[in-house]
Design an enzyme around this catalytic site. Sequence first.
Site, mmCIF file in Angstrom:
data_model
loop_
_atom_site.group_PDB
_atom_site.id
_atom_site.type_symbol
_atom_site.label_atom_id
_atom_site.label_comp_id
_atom_site.label_asym_id
_atom_site.label_seq_id
_atom_site.Cartn_x
_atom_site.Cartn_y
_atom_site.Cartn_z
ATOM 1 N N ASP A 81 0.798 -1.233 0.000
ATOM 2 C CA ASP A 81 0.000 0.000 0.000
ATOM 3 C C ASP A 81 0.830 1.282 0.000
ATOM 4 O O ASP A 81 0.270 2.378 -0.093
ATOM 5 C CB ASP A 81 -0.987 -0.003 1.182
ATOM 6 C CG ASP A 81 -0.298 -0.175 2.520
ATOM 7 O OD1 ASP A 81 0.866 -0.631 2.557
ATOM 8 O OD2 ASP A 81 -0.932 0.144 3.538
ATOM 9 N N GLU A 99 11.027 -3.756 13.051
ATOM 10 C CA GLU A 99 12.190 -3.378 12.244
ATOM 11 C C GLU A 99 13.470 -3.608 13.046
ATOM 12 O O GLU A 99 14.454 -4.153 12.539
ATOM 13 C CB GLU A 99 12.071 -1.910 11.811
ATOM 14 C CG GLU A 99 10.936 -1.624 10.821
ATOM 15 C CD GLU A 99 9.558 -1.459 11.465
ATOM 16 O OE1 GLU A 99 9.447 -1.661 12.700
ATOM 17 O OE2 GLU A 99 8.610 -1.134 10.737
HETATM 18 N N1 UDP Z 1 -0.434 -7.758 5.451
HETATM 19 C C1 UDP Z 1 -0.542 -9.160 5.428
HETATM 20 N N2 UDP Z 1 -1.461 -9.770 6.252
HETATM 21 C C2 UDP Z 1 -2.288 -9.064 7.095
HETATM 22 C C3 UDP Z 1 -2.175 -7.659 7.115
HETATM 23 C C4 UDP Z 1 -1.228 -7.043 6.287
HETATM 24 O O1 UDP Z 1 0.177 -9.813 4.675
HETATM 25 O O2 UDP Z 1 -3.103 -9.684 7.820
HETATM 26 C C5 UDP Z 1 0.530 -7.094 4.562
HETATM 27 C C6 UDP Z 1 -0.035 -5.885 3.809
HETATM 28 O O3 UDP Z 1 -0.588 -6.286 2.561
HETATM 29 C C7 UDP Z 1 1.177 -4.981 3.666
HETATM 30 C C8 UDP Z 1 1.993 -5.294 4.911
HETATM 31 O O4 UDP Z 1 1.561 -6.576 5.380
HETATM 32 O O5 UDP Z 1 1.936 -5.282 2.509
HETATM 33 C C9 UDP Z 1 1.796 -4.263 6.013
HETATM 34 O O6 UDP Z 1 0.418 -4.206 6.350
HETATM 35 P P1 UDP Z 1 -0.360 -2.808 6.470
HETATM 36 O O7 UDP Z 1 -0.080 -1.984 5.274
HETATM 37 O O8 UDP Z 1 -1.781 -3.100 6.818
HETATM 38 O O9 UDP Z 1 0.383 -2.212 7.739
HETATM 39 P P2 UDP Z 1 0.566 -0.707 8.190
HETATM 40 O O10 UDP Z 1 0.678 0.141 6.966
HETATM 41 O O11 UDP Z 1 -0.635 -0.388 8.987
HETATM 42 O O12 UDP Z 1 1.817 -0.739 8.988
HETATM 43 MN MN MN Z 2 0.652 -0.068 5.012
#
Ligand code: UDP
Ligand code: MN
Length: 253
Positions: A114, A199
């Site tokens: 995203d 991280e």
């Molecule tokens: N993701 C995943 N499984 C989940 C939730 C998220 O594989 O149950 C993936 C999501 O597609 C993205 C990454 O993990 O590539 C980080 O997730 P997200 O963007 O929701 O996290 P944030 O931006 O809130 O840190």
């Molecule tokens: Mn994200």
Amino acid sequence: ALPIIYAITPTYARLVQKAELVRISQTFLHVKNFHWIVVEDSPVKTQLVSELLAQSGLRFTHLHTETPKEHKRKESDPNWLKPRGVEQRNLALQWLRENRELSEEGVVYFADDDNTYSLRLFDEIRSTKRVSVWPVGLVGGLRFERPLVEKGRVVGFYTAWKPNRPFPMDMAGFAIALQLLLANREARFDLLAERGYLESSLLQSLVSIEELEPRADNCTKVLVWHTRSEKPKMKQEELLQKQGLGSDPSIEV
Ligand code: UDP
Ligand code: MN
């Protein structure tokens, strides 16, 4: 030869999944010597992702592993409760260790589906010797977070949230030399890491702050944004479905 950039993208099924993957895949098409490792958070490889990858024009590896139930975020949980994409990123690291040689020059980057990526970022990443770092926009409740650089060295971090973390950086703000990951075969993300420490759980075993390589004009340029897509509202779809008039499920969105 130009080192290969391996971008590791965890992804999971939801309404915006295809849109996100199309968007970033078309960014990645512009990057030379690029290999996309897509890891689905799913018990199977889905048809949607399989076909998207096959048609993408990118060099890719398609993997899958489902996040264990006890670690998976529920719809009702706030999004920060559990780390996301952890097992998926670790599986990609394992794949690299099993399929790549220490002699190969490459760079590994964790590219969530995203985020928004400037092409200039990949020029900066390419020359990573150990671990390179740069600012990330729209993250941590700030316009940006970034490493602070003095005389070409990282001396600290501009961040507001839990500044005492060992590496107070977002996943999108660093890249790691493939050789460093292959030489440190135990280095991985900790599924049980406390919120914000994911991280750090990987980087701590690989590098010290003094060794970080600042990019993007000494960390003064934002070339990646921690964007997040709004969950689409399906009010009308649900109303129609109740009347048996929902949209054609054979049309993929
Ligand atoms: N993701 C995943 N499984 C989940 C939730 C998220 O594989 O149950 C993936 C999501 O597609 C993205 C990454 O993990 O590539 C980080 O997730 P997200 O963007 O929701 O996290 P944030 O931006 O809130 O840190
Ligand atoms: Mn994200």
